[in-house]
Write an enzyme that holds these catalytic residues in place. Structure first.
Site, PDB file in Angstrom:
ATOM      1  N   SER A  39      25.797 -28.850  -4.681  1.00 10.21           N
ATOM      2  CA  SER A  39      25.015 -28.881  -3.566  1.00 10.21           C
ATOM      3  C   SER A  39      25.336 -29.793  -2.805  1.00 10.21           C
ATOM      4  CB  SER A  39      23.503 -28.914  -4.021  1.00 10.21           C
ATOM      5  OG  SER A  39      22.452 -29.000  -3.077  1.00 10.21           O
ATOM      6  N   ASP A 160      21.767 -22.400  -5.028  1.00 10.80           N
ATOM      7  CA  ASP A 160      21.962 -23.824  -5.349  1.00 10.80           C
ATOM      8  C   ASP A 160      22.370 -24.117  -6.862  1.00 10.80           C
ATOM      9  OD1 ASP A 160      21.971 -26.603  -5.939  1.00 10.80           O
ATOM     10  OD2 ASP A 160      20.184 -26.951  -4.819  1.00 10.80           O
TER      11      ASP A 160
END
Length: 283
Positions: A39, A160
């Site tokens: 991320s 993510d």
């Protein structure tokens, strides 16, 4: 340094702490042969490896007030809180150009962590895997549930990476890195709590049942990973850099003063720990 990796946690806008740490590393011309990020950690790690001093600060502090960057208007109009096209196309290709040439010509390995929606398992992409598609895999790694769309890449549906591997230390170890520097975005007192959003997850992601289960068990995965890091730190296999004071920045944060303070904290923490870390690297 041959068998030493750098592991970068995510955390949305809290990751600006990591940007500060990496900025100090760049000042010292310190680059690790293996870097793995998830991320926000992947976003900041890319500019670190492209040797672009100041870029992470420029993109994530100076531009955060831009309505295309982060706004409820994005959520209403495009069903995404962060403007993903703005972040992963307009900025790196036009406004604050990313140095692709330097990145691809550097010797370091850069692994990006994502989550497979169908299996609920992590999928890792190395330079060999993503080739010239770096921005697509970082986009996937940064696509938070509920506030960003699923990314389709190489036949997979991805979100993510922090959902299933918030701090990808075990992947680094599996790849043969015997010693690792780990940059965390929470202070040492933090413990992740169980989430009670099963009804909402089932409503939005019911067609990805394995993903739903992974999100619900994320707190347990995160806390176990932190326990593993602490154990390996005691053994001398891991060196941790993390906020030396409570973090006042949330995952979604537009206050530039708070972001600047956290960035500076990262820079100063790295400066304070640098000599100690160098001795550890040489041991």
């Amino acid at each position: 340094m041959v068998n030493t990796g750098l592991v970068l946690e995510g955390g949305g806008m809290r990751g600006i702490y990591t940007a500060g740490v990496l900025e100090y590393f760049m000042e010292k011309d310190l680059y690790f042969p293996y870097v793995i990020g998830v991320s926000a950690g992947a976003c900041f790690g890319a500019s670190y490896l492209s040797r672009q001093k100041g870029r992470n600060r420029q993109v994530n502090i100076d531009m955060v007030s831009h309505p295309k960057y982060l706004s409820f208007r994005n959520l209403v109009k495009q069903r995404q809180l962060f403007g993903m096209d703005f972040l992963f196309d307009e900025i790196p290709n036009k406004l604050v150009p990313f140095d692709f040439e330097t990145f691809y010509n550097t010797p370091e390995e850069f692994v990006v962590t994502t989550t497979d929606c169908h299996t609920g398992k992590p999928v890792y992409f190395s330079k060999e895997d993503y080739g010239k598609d770096l921005l697509n895999v970082i986009r996937a790694s940064s696509s938070l549930p509920f506030i960003a769309p699923v990314v389709e890449y190489k036949g997979k549906h991805l979100l993510d990476g922090g959902i299933v591997d918030s701090v990808p230390i075990k992947k680094a170890e599996k790849d043969g890195l015997k010693k690792n520097v780990v940059i965390l975005t929470r202070d040492h007192t933090y413990t992740k709590k169980k989430s009670n959003i099963k009804w909402l997850l089932s409503k939005v992601y019911g067609h990805y049942p394995e993903l739903v289960e992974s999100v619900l068990s994320r707190y347990n995965m995160y806390n176990q990973t932190i326990d593993h890091i602490k154990e390996e730190e005691k053994k001398g296999n891991i060196f941790v850099i993390q906020p030396s004071s409570k973090v006042k920045v949330g995952r979604i944060e537009r206050n530039q003063t708070k972001l600047e303070e956290l960035y500076t904290l990262g820079f100063e923490d790295a400066r304070r720990e640098y000599d100690k870390m160098q001795k550890w690297l040489e041991s």
